[in-house]
Design a protein around this motif. Structure first.
Motif, PDB file in Angstrom:
ATOM      1  N   ASP A  73       0.831  -1.209   0.000  1.00 15.13           N
ATOM      2  CA  ASP A  73       0.000   0.000   0.000  1.00 15.13           C
ATOM      3  C   ASP A  73       0.864   1.257   0.000  1.00 15.13           C
ATOM      4  O   ASP A  73       0.522   2.265  -0.628  1.00 15.13           O
ATOM      5  CB  ASP A  73      -0.931   0.005   1.207  1.00 15.13           C
ATOM      6  CG  ASP A  73      -2.185  -0.826   0.973  1.00 15.13           C
ATOM      7  OD1 ASP A  73      -2.390  -1.287  -0.168  1.00 15.13           O
ATOM      8  OD2 ASP A  73      -2.959  -1.011   1.930  1.00 15.13           O
ATOM      9  N   PHE A 106       2.132   1.687  -3.607  1.00 17.84           N
ATOM     10  CA  PHE A 106       1.049   2.112  -4.497  1.00 17.84           C
ATOM     11  C   PHE A 106       0.677   3.567  -4.254  1.00 17.84           C
ATOM     12  O   PHE A 106       0.477   4.342  -5.198  1.00 17.84           O
ATOM     13  CB  PHE A 106      -0.178   1.232  -4.297  1.00 17.84           C
ATOM     14  CG  PHE A 106      -1.404   1.752  -5.010  1.00 17.84           C
ATOM     15  CD1 PHE A 106      -1.584   1.525  -6.360  1.00 17.84           C
ATOM     16  CD2 PHE A 106      -2.360   2.500  -4.322  1.00 17.84           C
ATOM     17  CE1 PHE A 106      -2.703   2.026  -7.029  1.00 17.84           C
ATOM     18  CE2 PHE A 106      -3.475   3.001  -4.977  1.00 17.84           C
ATOM     19  CZ  PHE A 106      -3.643   2.762  -6.336  1.00 17.84           C
ATOM     20  N   LEU A 107       0.574   3.959  -2.989  1.00 20.98           N
ATOM     21  CA  LEU A 107       0.175   5.330  -2.663  1.00 20.98           C
ATOM     22  C   LEU A 107       1.163   6.334  -3.239  1.00 20.98           C
ATOM     23  O   LEU A 107       0.767   7.312  -3.884  1.00 20.98           O
ATOM     24  CB  LEU A 107       0.086   5.486  -1.152  1.00 20.98           C
ATOM     25  CG  LEU A 107      -0.428   6.848  -0.654  1.00 20.98           C
ATOM     26  CD1 LEU A 107      -1.909   6.985  -0.925  1.00 20.98           C
ATOM     27  CD2 LEU A 107      -0.144   7.012   0.844  1.00 20.98           C
ATOM     28  N   ALA A 144       0.943   6.375  -7.103  1.00 19.75           N
ATOM     29  CA  ALA A 144      -0.269   7.018  -7.607  1.00 19.75           C
ATOM     30  C   ALA A 144      -0.199   8.537  -7.457  1.00 19.75           C
ATOM     31  O   ALA A 144      -0.596   9.281  -8.354  1.00 19.75           O
ATOM     32  CB  ALA A 144      -1.500   6.466  -6.879  1.00 19.75           C
ATOM     33  N   LYS A 194     -10.527   1.097  -1.644  1.00 17.70           N
ATOM     34  CA  LYS A 194      -9.760   2.313  -1.341  1.00 17.70           C
ATOM     35  C   LYS A 194      -8.789   2.703  -2.453  1.00 17.70           C
ATOM     36  O   LYS A 194      -8.505   3.885  -2.640  1.00 17.70           O
ATOM     37  CB  LYS A 194      -9.020   2.157  -0.016  1.00 17.70           C
ATOM     38  CG  LYS A 194      -7.877   1.130  -0.017  1.00 17.70           C
ATOM     39  CD  LYS A 194      -7.195   1.123   1.343  1.00 17.70           C
ATOM     40  CE  LYS A 194      -5.995   0.178   1.379  1.00 17.70           C
ATOM     41  NZ  LYS A 194      -5.324   0.197   2.696  1.00 17.70           N
ATOM     42  N   HIS A 195      -8.288   1.720  -3.212  1.00 15.87           N
ATOM     43  CA  HIS A 195      -7.357   2.047  -4.296  1.00 15.87           C
ATOM     44  C   HIS A 195      -8.066   2.825  -5.403  1.00 15.87           C
ATOM     45  O   HIS A 195      -7.540   3.822  -5.916  1.00 15.87           O
ATOM     46  CB  HIS A 195      -6.724   0.772  -4.847  1.00 15.87           C
ATOM     47  CG  HIS A 195      -5.952  -0.006  -3.831  1.00 15.87           C
ATOM     48  ND1 HIS A 195      -6.546  -0.959  -3.031  1.00 15.87           N
ATOM     49  CD2 HIS A 195      -4.634   0.026  -3.471  1.00 15.87           C
ATOM     50  CE1 HIS A 195      -5.637  -1.471  -2.226  1.00 15.87           C
ATOM     51  NE2 HIS A 195      -4.468  -0.898  -2.465  1.00 15.87           N
ATOM     52  N   LYS A 196      -9.259   2.381  -5.768  1.00 21.01           N
ATOM     53  CA  LYS A 196     -10.023   3.087  -6.800  1.00 21.01           C
ATOM     54  C   LYS A 196     -10.460   4.458  -6.307  1.00 21.01           C
ATOM     55  O   LYS A 196     -10.423   5.441  -7.057  1.00 21.01           O
ATOM     56  CB  LYS A 196     -11.243   2.255  -7.197  1.00 21.01           C
ATOM     57  CG  LYS A 196     -10.902   0.965  -7.929  1.00 21.01           C
ATOM     58  CD  LYS A 196     -12.159   0.204  -8.325  1.00 21.01           C
ATOM     59  CE  LYS A 196     -11.804  -1.086  -9.058  1.00 21.01           C
ATOM     60  NZ  LYS A 196     -13.015  -1.860  -9.445  1.00 21.01           N
ATOM     61  N   THR A 233      -6.629   1.643 -12.258  1.00 21.90           N
ATOM     62  CA  THR A 233      -7.485   0.785 -11.431  1.00 21.90           C
ATOM     63  C   THR A 233      -7.331  -0.690 -11.791  1.00 21.90           C
ATOM     64  O   THR A 233      -8.079  -1.532 -11.287  1.00 21.90           O
ATOM     65  CB  THR A 233      -8.966   1.196 -11.574  1.00 21.90           C
ATOM     66  OG1 THR A 233      -9.322   1.232 -12.963  1.00 21.90           O
ATOM     67  CG2 THR A 233      -9.200   2.559 -10.955  1.00 21.90           C
ATOM     68  N   ARG A 267      -1.288  -1.786 -10.139  1.00 21.87           N
ATOM     69  CA  ARG A 267      -1.060  -1.948  -8.702  1.00 21.87           C
ATOM     70  C   ARG A 267       0.004  -2.993  -8.386  1.00 21.87           C
ATOM     71  O   ARG A 267       0.335  -3.222  -7.224  1.00 21.87           O
ATOM     72  CB  ARG A 267      -2.371  -2.346  -8.017  1.00 21.87           C
ATOM     73  CG  ARG A 267      -3.367  -1.214  -7.895  1.00 21.87           C
ATOM     74  CD  ARG A 267      -4.725  -1.714  -7.413  1.00 21.87           C
ATOM     75  NE  ARG A 267      -4.626  -2.553  -6.234  1.00 21.87           N
ATOM     76  CZ  ARG A 267      -5.647  -3.232  -5.738  1.00 21.87           C
ATOM     77  NH1 ARG A 267      -6.817  -3.170  -6.335  1.00 21.87           N
ATOM     78  NH2 ARG A 267      -5.490  -3.970  -4.650  1.00 21.87           N
TER      79      ARG A 267
END
Length: 790
Positions: free
Chosen positions: A172, A175-176, A179, A204-206, A449, A454
């Motif tokens: 996470d 990814f954060l 993004a 939460k990712h989307k 997405t 990811r």
């Protein structure tokens, strides 16, 4: 303490890293002419004497019937060098003619020793693949229960065929950070990191991607870099001094902020809409230029490269040796733009042949050569964005994919004649992009997405070649602008002024001076300057108000020593970094019936601190005034909320004068976020980090470390001054002993290990004063983990 090393040691250090010190052999001008003259007849196109093809570098390295003939970096193991240097006519290559000169053999020897650099977009011969012009429909593979996204279905099918495992998901934290940097070019704050990590929602990712893409100003700030490079737009430099070049900055920024459809952007660029004409008009160079650099030829080169991924530069002098485009086709496209009849010049020598306005794909229609220039451009704009022009959509989705995933589906992105590593994926994305209305943000959301985006990065030991296969996204180096923005963000050391003339106001509709003048502002200001009890440099403030009637309009007068961002019901309304110029605005639709939350992120850079605001809510019955005071709450990030502390009164200063002025004090700049690197002129540091001069179209920047970059990152004055200023800002923070952990979490998106904590504290001698903080900044910002987007 800033690192400093002697020049001989530094050069040794660069050599150990493999950074080039001396100029290499130029493949295009020194090596390629030898190979075309001496080798092409027997080893290119469909000819493979001895099983050896030399159409591309990879085919050459694959060798012939007797095995490999060339080994990059090892001339002694490169058998072809022995053959071209042989004096035995039975063994020598080529067998006909006098053979290679001594100088030619030496050039090839040096080329091999240096690693046989050969740009992937250059081919000595055609391997026979040609992309289709029209869109190609793709049947999607069947989905699995867990992976239904179209991108994953296509990529998973290929991985399964190769017996390759599906990429593992990225953490996470990774990814954060990825993004944030990909969409808005900024780092997530430690608070945003905590919020995401503590969120247990499966969506939460989307949701994060949607939230980031909705930040229109930050999105436009970041993607200006990509589009400025692509459309060779800048604020200073070649052509601007002599007025031989005009900006498209205002038009471009607004197009990005409004998310204008890409086909509409393209038509406005090609048919020279107001404020966008600087792109096709190109640069009027000072003095005499060769035939390939006239404005007419620049038009042909830029339009074909930007929108179709076609390199017309070679074809502007002679028939291209890179692909199939001819001199005639380049001049015919240039004639669409030209005011006069063009005569073809081959390598600056007139040929006596004349150009006719037309473009390269008559299957979709053709330009009327008798039409006016204005009409010809409109016709070209329509043909370029024709629904059946698959090259147009493939080119842009390939460029965006490369920015998000680290490598294009076609690589390089300007060689769209090259076969993609997954043709189905490219064609599917191109068709979907068109069906979605040429919406750039929607396309980015679609990619981001997917499980593919990811996934954990594919860490390769060397730069991939033409045999590249997908095993996950590739790490990317920060652009010069991303790196500077991130450093400025962490250290609060942004420049004060931008060169780009753009509207970055957070207010959706700026009121007129008359609206502000007539607004029922109170005669007196009784608002108090407030802060937290513990004089931290960064705090949050809030107040809730319960309304029984929705206000028609709201007036806002606010300032902060030194910077603030004010939101109402989650909507960012006003921001300023200039406390002497309070924000003064009138806005509709800010408040609702029921509970309304006013929130402020406030920051001080040194000296005094305080935030003060007066909000005037106008409704049918009159006005309601909301003022800052002890009924507000304050919070140091990560701690609990407490009543706000009333600071000393600043007296009859700029704050009070703003009310009396009865005009918009800072209706635009007062509501703008901090200046971003994409909006300031190029400097020596950003230039060495890869930001181009933009007198040519640039679609990808160098990914390898250069000597100049290493020097500037180790000893550059610009970076040194920035970090010194940043250390000054950070050293004033409360609980400065937590700076190492905070710095790691903000800059790298993770908590330092215990070993890293000990190292950081040891370097700073456990004294986190200004000098200690500066040392920490050097250590963190020079790490690959900071400069690479994993």
């Amino acid at each position: 303490m800033k690192p400093s090393i002697s020049l001989p040691i530094f050069i040794y250090y660069l050599l150990c890293l493999g950074v080039p010190i001396f100029a290499k052999v130029d493949f295009v001008h020194q090596v390629m002419p030898v190979l075309k003259k001496q080798c092409a007849e027997c080893h290119t196109e469909g000819k493979k004497k001895g099983g050896l093809s030399m159409n591309t570098r990879n085919e050459f390295l694959a060798g012939g019937e007797g095995g490999e003939v060339a080994v990059p970096g090892d001339p002694s193991e490169s058998y072809f060098l022995e053959l071209v240097a042989s004096e035995d006519t039975d063994d020598r290559m080529p067998p006909k003619g006098p053979g290679l000169s001594k100088e030619e053999v030496e050039t090839l020897h040096q080329w091999v020793a240096e690693g046989m650099e050969w740009p992937e977009e250059i081919r000595l011969g055609d391997s026979g693949w040609e992309p289709k012009l029209k869109p190609r429909m793709v049947d999607l593979p069947n989905p699995t229960k867990e992976r239904t996204h179209a991108i994953d279905r296509i990529l998973d099918q290929d991985l399964i065929k190769r017996n390759a495992p599906l990429p593992n998901p990225a953490t996470d934290e990774t990814f954060l950070r990825r993004a944030y940097l990909d969409t808005i070019g900024l780092l997530p704050t430690p608070e945003e990191l905590d919020s995401f990590l503590n969120n247990e929602s499966k969506t939460k990712h989307k949701v994060l991607v949607d939230q980031l893409l909705s930040r229109n100003i930050s999105y436009a700030d970041h993607w200006m870099t990509f589009w400025n490079d692509l459309l060779r737009n800048d604020y200073t430099g070649t052509g601007f001094i002599t007025k031989g070049r005009t900006q498209i900055t205002t038009w471009l920024y607004q197009a990005l902020r409004d998310n204008k459809p890409y086909d509409q952007m393209t038509r406005e660029l090609i048919d020279a809409q107001k404020d966008a004409a600087g792109f096709i008009n190109g640069i009027k160079w000072r003095g005499t230029v060769n035939a390939s650099q006239t404005r007419n030829m620049q038009f042909a080169q830029n339009v074909s490269q930007v929108f179709l991924g076609i390199n017309m530069k070679c074809a502007s002098c002679h028939d291209s040796f890179i692909d199939r485009w001819t001199l005639q086709e380049a001049y015919d496209l240039a004639a669409v733009f030209a005011e006069e009849t063009l005569e073809l010049e081959r390598c600056d020598i007139p040929t006596g042949k004349m150009a006719t306005p037309r473009w390269m794909f008559p299957e979709l229609g053709q330009i009327d050569p008798k039409a006016s220039k204005k009409d010809r451009l409109k016709q070209l704009a329509a043909l370029m964005t024709h629904p059946e022009n698959g090259r147009f959509t493939r080119t842009i989705v390939n460029r965006i994919w490369a920015k998000l995933m680290g490598r294009g589906i076609v690589h390089p992105v300007d060689a769209m004649h090259t076969k993609p590593w997954n043709e189905d994926l490219l064609d599917y994305l191109a068709i979907r992009f068109a069906k979605d209305g040429y919406d750039l943000k929607k396309f980015m959301r679609f990619v981001m997405t997917s499980h593919a985006y990811r996934s954990r990065s594919d860490l390769l030991s060397e730069e991939p070649g033409a045999d590249y296969v997908y095993n996950g996204p590739l790490p990317k180096r920060m652009s010069a602008e991303q790196l500077m923005d991130s450093i400025w963000q962490v250290t609060a050391s942004h420049p004060k002024n931008a060169n780009a003339k753009v509207d970055r106001s957070r207010v959706a509709k700026k009121p007129t001076s008359v609206e502000v003048h007539k607004f029922p502002w109170p005669d007196k200001i009784t608002s108090k300057w407030i802060w937290s009890k513990d004089q931290a440099s960064k705090i949050n403030l809030r107040k809730e108000i319960n309304l029984t009637e929705k206000p028609v309009r709201a007036g806002i007068l606010a300032t902060c020593d030194n910077a603030f961002n004010l939101t109402i019901n989650g909507r960012s309304v006003a921001q300023s970094t200039i406390w002497q110029k309070p924000v003064k605005m009138v806005q509709r639709d800010l408040f609702k019936i029921g509970i309304n939350t006013i929130e402020v992120e406030a920051e001080m850079f040194g000296g005094s601190q305080g935030f003060v605001a007066q909000l005037v809510l106008q409704n049918e019955k009159g006005v309601q005034v909301v003022e800052t005071g002890k009924d507000w709450e304050a919070q140091i990030p990560g701690q609990s909320w407490t009543p706000a502390h009333v600071e000393k009164d600043y007296g009859q200063g700029p704050w009070h004068k703003a009310l009396q002025n009865r005009d918009i004090q800072d209706g635009k700049t007062g509501a703008e976020p901090p200046v971003r690197a994409s909006l300031v002129a190029n400097d020596f540091l950003m230039r060495s980090l890869g930001r181009p001069h933009r007198d040519q179209v640039v679609t990808s920047r160098p990914s390898s470390l250069t000597t100049l970059q290493a020097i500037d990152l180790a000893n550059g004055e610009i970076l040194s001054n920035t970090l010194r200023e940043g250390a000054k800002n950070l050293s004033r923070l409360e609980n400065s002993n937590n700076i190492p952990v905070w710095l790691y979490r903000h800059a790298l998106g993770r908590t330092p290990t215990e070993a890293e904590k000990q190292t950081l504290l040891a370097v700073s001698n456990n004294l986190l004063n200004q000098q200690g903080v500066e040392d920490l900044l050097w250590m963190v910002f020079m790490q690959p983990d900071f400069q690479i987007i994993r």
